[in-house]
Design an enzyme around this catalytic site. Structure first.
Site, PDB file in Angstrom:
ATOM      1  N   ARG A  54       9.842   0.814   2.669  1.00 43.77           N
ATOM      2  CA  ARG A  54       9.119   0.543   3.953  1.00 43.77           C
ATOM      3  C   ARG A  54       7.938   0.914   5.015  1.00 43.77           C
ATOM      4  NH1 ARG A  54       8.139  -5.317   6.569  1.00 43.77           N
ATOM      5  NH2 ARG A  54       8.258  -5.081   8.098  1.00 43.77           N
ATOM      6  N   ILE A 120       2.010  -5.754   9.508  1.00 44.66           N
ATOM      7  CA  ILE A 120       3.334  -5.791   7.902  1.00 44.66           C
ATOM      8  C   ILE A 120       4.250  -7.100   8.364  1.00 44.66           C
ATOM      9  CG2 ILE A 120       4.551  -4.667   7.423  1.00 44.66           C
ATOM     10  CD1 ILE A 120       3.126  -2.405   7.880  1.00 44.66           C
ATOM     11  N   SER A 121       4.183  -8.466   7.797  1.00 44.11           N
ATOM     12  CA  SER A 121       5.268  -8.990   7.814  1.00 44.11           C
ATOM     13  C   SER A 121       6.873  -8.396   8.477  1.00 44.11           C
ATOM     14  CB  SER A 121       4.982 -10.589   6.918  1.00 44.11           C
ATOM     15  OG  SER A 121       4.051 -11.072   6.429  1.00 44.11           O
ATOM     16  N   CYS A 122       7.339  -9.526   9.213  1.00 46.99           N
ATOM     17  CA  CYS A 122       8.383  -9.387   9.306  1.00 46.99           C
ATOM     18  C   CYS A 122       9.534  -9.672   8.020  1.00 46.99           C
ATOM     19  CB  CYS A 122       9.256  -9.743  10.204  1.00 46.99           C
ATOM     20  SG  CYS A 122       9.489 -11.663   9.796  1.00 46.99           S
ATOM     21  N   PHE A 265       1.633 -17.292   9.913  1.00 47.06           N
ATOM     22  CA  PHE A 265       0.705 -16.109   9.324  1.00 47.06           C
ATOM     23  C   PHE A 265      -0.768 -16.365  10.072  1.00 47.06           C
ATOM     24  CE2 PHE A 265       4.594 -15.486   6.706  1.00 47.06           C
ATOM     25  CZ  PHE A 265       3.960 -14.365   6.283  1.00 47.06           C
TER      26      PHE A 265
END
Length: 302
Positions: A54, A120-122, A265
């Protein structure tokens, strides 16, 4: 495997080393405690998560959503490598990579502006969405919102890069993501364009995954998925959060499904403007019926 040398914790403290692979394992273990709907029943997803670095997709500077004195701080890899890497693997921590469409830059430092336009989403949200898409190897998948490229890497791990198309409206983000993916040997089709239009040139798809929320499901998505194919997308709700929606398409421009979770979001750029929920198919408050008694409480719509 990425290892970063952390700054001393205090005077006289020896430097410590953080191993990114170990942080991934710890992150996955924590997500396991959240219950079904994540890695459960998806061994492929766990392996993709553990295999994909990541941190490779994270810019050297990003904003944290953990406010300090009313401002969103910047984590700088050069200045605080330990904190920079550790937050990347916090299961519920999104990383903000763009504010106000780039008008505010990370190098400008902390900001009180909450107009987040790319992130960047969790990890937990990323895993949850992929759980509900559950693509099969070789299936053709369209991703809406390339962003950093991290989510595309996870999808490519499952379906193969040749079967993946990913679209972002921001050319700079798309170009950076394409480069980062290529550095890992991944070459999906990366398109700069309006994700609401899908990508008709490669349709029909077996599934569409949107990493940005919509207020209304775009008609192009419904037309570009094969019969029995799946759309997974966050949808704006009247409840001060987005609902993760999973739809099954009929191949004729229609789809039905349900909400499978709640999250937050950013909206696709063409749907950032608020609209009355009555226009979007939501029941009125008076349509919700409540019953309560010794057997418990139930809230439903007709």
């Amino acid at each position: 495997m990425t290892t970063t040398k952390a700054a001393p914790e205090g005077p006289g403290s020896p430097p410590r080393h953080l191993d990114a692979a170990e942080l991934r394992r710890r992150c996955a273990a924590t997500i396991d405690t959240y219950g079904p709907g994540y890695f459960e029943g998806r061994p492929w997803l766990r392996q993709a998560f553990l295999d994909t670095p990541r941190e490779h997709f994270v810019p050297d500077r990003y904003w944290s959503t953990a406010r300090r004195e009313g401002r969103f701080p910047v984590l700088d890899r050069a200045e605080r490598p330990h904190a920079w890497l550790k937050r990347i693997y916090r299961p519920l921590a999104p990383l903000i990579t763009q504010i106000a469409l780039g008008e505010i830059r990370p190098e400008d430092g902390p900001t009180d502006c909450g107009d987040f336009t790319s992130s960047i989403s969790c990890p937990a949200a990323v895993v949850g969405m992929l759980h509900h898409l559950d693509p099969r190897p070789g299936e053709r998948i369209l991703e809406i919102g390339t962003g950093s490229g991290y989510n595309a890497a996870l999808l490519a791990h499952r379906v193969g890069a040749a079967a993946l198309v990913t679209v972002d409206i921001d050319a700079a983000l798309a170009d950076r993501a394409e480069s980062k993916l290529a550095q890992l040997g991944l070459t999906p089709t990366v398109v700069t364009g309006d994700g609401e239009l899908g990508y008709g040139q490669a349709a029909p798809f077996d599934g569409i995954l949107s990493t940005a929320a919509v207020r209304e499901i775009p008609q192009a998505w419904l037309r570009q998925v094969r019969p029995g194919g799946v759309i997974v997308t966050p949808v704006d709700t009247p409840f001060n959060c987005d609902g993760l929606c999973r739809l099954v398409c009929d191949g004729q421009g229609n789809a039905t499904g349900r909400m499978v979770g709640g999250l937050d979001f950013m909206k696709v750029r063409g749907q950032r403007e608020r609209r009355p929920y009555s226009e979007l198919g939501w029941p009125l408050w008076s349509d919700y019926h409540v019953t309560a008694g010794p057997g418990g409480q139930r809230i439903r719509t007709p």
